[in-house]
Design an enzyme around this catalytic site. Structure first.
Site, PDB file in Angstrom:
ATOM      1  N   TYR A 141       0.822  -1.201   0.000  1.00 43.69           N
ATOM      2  CA  TYR A 141       0.000   0.000   0.000  1.00 43.69           C
ATOM      3  C   TYR A 141       0.867   1.266   0.000  1.00 43.69           C
ATOM      4  O   TYR A 141       0.420   2.340   0.386  1.00 43.69           O
ATOM      5  CB  TYR A 141      -0.967  -0.005   1.180  1.00 43.69           C
ATOM      6  N   GLY A 254      -9.854  -6.132  -4.526  1.00 43.01           N
ATOM      7  CA  GLY A 254      -8.499  -6.476  -4.949  1.00 43.01           C
ATOM      8  C   GLY A 254      -7.775  -7.324  -3.922  1.00 43.01           C
ATOM      9  O   GLY A 254      -7.027  -8.247  -4.265  1.00 43.01           O
ATOM     10  N   ASP A 255      -7.992  -7.029  -2.641  1.00 44.82           N
ATOM     11  CA  ASP A 255      -7.392  -7.835  -1.579  1.00 44.82           C
ATOM     12  C   ASP A 255      -7.963  -9.252  -1.599  1.00 44.82           C
ATOM     13  O   ASP A 255      -7.242 -10.225  -1.390  1.00 44.82           O
ATOM     14  CB  ASP A 255      -7.651  -7.191  -0.218  1.00 44.82           C
ATOM     15  N   ARG A 256      -9.275  -9.346  -1.835  1.00 47.20           N
ATOM     16  CA  ARG A 256      -9.910 -10.658  -1.910  1.00 47.20           C
ATOM     17  C   ARG A 256      -9.343 -11.460  -3.085  1.00 47.20           C
ATOM     18  O   ARG A 256      -9.073 -12.662  -2.971  1.00 47.20           O
ATOM     19  CB  ARG A 256     -11.419 -10.485  -2.078  1.00 47.20           C
TER      20      ARG A 256
END
Length: 494
Positions: A141, A254-256
């Protein structure tokens, strides 16, 4: 490989505030949000780790954790999700992202926490963790964890498949990653698009350029509701369409996607199979309501910050100030914990001995709910506010923290003491290592057993008081000493 899935990256504290708007502010033509609910959750790499754990994987998170209230809250939420946290020290404050919602729509996002701090060096335990991983997900990030030189060297050297979720402000992926997962907008920032090129042509060209630049095995560009485009060996990209179009909150999709791909690779899937599974999972995530519906129950249950006793030497703010001052001076942080239901001479002897081992002593106290869960519905006898005040009044105690979990793992993860102290008889032959020893190893801390006064037992004192209406006196005192350093017990004497 059979090791954990390791997530590496920057940790954020996300807060979703839901409310209603019925009027404008009288001194400025802006809407007034009347807050109804607020939910805290791990963000950034923390959300990816929570998603991976919710899919049944053993998950460890390597991240930088600040010595502030936000860091303490994140440690609590991650422990509730079953994520093991390997914390790097962080100079600075926790980055917080606060989203204000009304009728399911985001009105405003308020960011606070300032510029990113510099993460510290990874411990030897982190190096061993990455070497033993079944897969690694780098969730960048742009706040510095993925730039840490020693960490990058360890990532480049691991034999596990590495998934790299990049950020435009972050560094390049280490050479040789199995899969990089930028989205469309990130690709456009990282690779200059050709004028007039179509959407698919831009994604394909960007993916091929990033694959060459990063020497990656494959690059997949996520296309929102249209699925993903995968570029790997060969010149023809693979387009993986979404199983169904879905509208909704895409925060965390996006994290998933990246977490699902990493888990699939850890279980032996081909890269193309991992991307197909990730597209299906991310699409279902959005269709089901996004992050609000996807948070596991333990994290939702911990969503409301619990009330904490206040007063001198009590609470996160005090502990932050004490620990930061000791660390800045190069001193030793010592911590201990327990229920301390009826404070007695045995407790005081343990606390005084613990304080002599360093430059400050932080006492982690089980909350009323935690004590009841461990010892039964009739405990504690003394509520957490009174227990905290009594401990804080002792000259050997510098700060008191209250924790709700059965064990102090979350509090320890945030505090990262150099020494964790227990009072009791761990000196006998064949005794197991202290249960907190494994947690302390994550940052190179040590566990120690100090002398205690034999014959002092809160449980016995309560039982005797209830049976006779009096108090129980101590038996003949004895002194026992044992030291457990990195899980190795050294026998003591009586």
């Amino acid at each position: 490989m059979t090791g954990p899935v390791v997530v590496v990256g920057d940790l954020l504290l996300d807060r979703d505030v839901e409310g209603v708007v019925n009027r404008l502010c009288p001194d400025s033509p802006v809407p007034v949000l009347d807050e109804s609910t607020a939910v805290d959750r791990p963000g950034g790499a923390g959300l990816a780790a929570v998603f991976a754990a919710a899919q049944g994987a053993e998950v460890a998170l390597v991240t930088a954790l600040a010595d502030d209230a936000g860091g303490a809250r994140l440690a609590e939420l991650l422990a509730a999700a079953g994520v093991q946290v390997y914390a790097l020290p962080l100079r600075g404050t926790t980055c917080e992202k606060i989203r204000l919602h009304a009728r399911g729509r985001v009105l405003l996002r308020h960011d606070r926490g300032g510029a990113a701090g510099e993460p510290g060096e990874p411990s030897a335990a982190v190096q061993r963790l990455l070497a033993a991983a079944s897969a690694v997900l780098v969730s960048d990030y742009g706040r510095g964890v993925a730039r840490q030189p020693a960490l990058r060297a360890a990532l480049a050297g691991t034999r596990a498949p590495v998934v790299w979720d990049p950020h435009p402000r972050g560094p390049a992926a280490v050479p040789g990653v199995h899969l990089a997962t930028p989205n469309e907008s990130e690709v456009r920032e990282l690779v200059k698009a050709a004028p007039g090129a179509s959407r698919l042509a831009t994604a394909s060209r960007g993916a091929q350029e990033l694959r060459r630049r990063w020497r990656a095995g494959a690059v997949t560009v996520t296309l929102g509701g249209d699925g993903a485009l995968l570029c790997h060996a060969g010149s023809t990209p693979l387009v993986v369409p979404a199983p169904a179009s879905a509208e909704g909150d895409t925060c965390g999709a996006g994290d998933r996607f990246a977490a699902t791909a990493a888990i699939a690779l850890s279980r032996g899937a081909l890269v193309s199979e991992a991307v197909q599974a990730a597209v299906t999972e991310a699409s279902g995530y959005v269709a089901a309501g996004g992050v609000a519906a996807a948070l596991p129950a333990p994290v939702r249950a911990a969503a409301a910050p619990p009330s904490r006793p206040g007063g001198p030497r009590i609470g996160v703010a005090t502990a932050t100030e004490v620990v930061a001052g000791v660390r800045a001076a190069g001193g030793t942080v010592v911590a201990t914990g327990g229920c301390f239901d009826l404070l007695h001479a045995g407790h005081v002897a343990t606390l005084e001995a613990a304080r002599q081992l360093g430059d400050c002593l932080v006492v982690c106290v089980n909350s009323d709910a935690s004590v009841a869960g461990l010892k039964g519905a009739d405990r504690p006898v003394v509520p957490q506010g009174d227990r905290s005040r009594l401990l804080a009044a002792l000259g050997c105690v510098d700060a008191v923290l209250v924790f709700d979990e059965p064990t102090p793992e979350a509090a320890l993860t945030w505090l990262r003491p150099d020494v964790w102290v227990k009072g009791g008889d761990y000196a006998g032959g064949g005794e197991p290592a202290l249960p907190e020893a494994e947690v302390l190893r994550r940052w190179g801390g040590h566990t120690v057993v100090v002398p205690y006064l034999d014959g002092r037992s809160t449980t016995d004192m309560i039982a005797a008081a209830r049976a006779t209406g009096g108090t129980s006196g101590p038996r003949a005192p004895g002194l026992r000493v044992g030291v457990d350093v990195d899980g190795t017990t050294i026998k003591g004497a009586r």
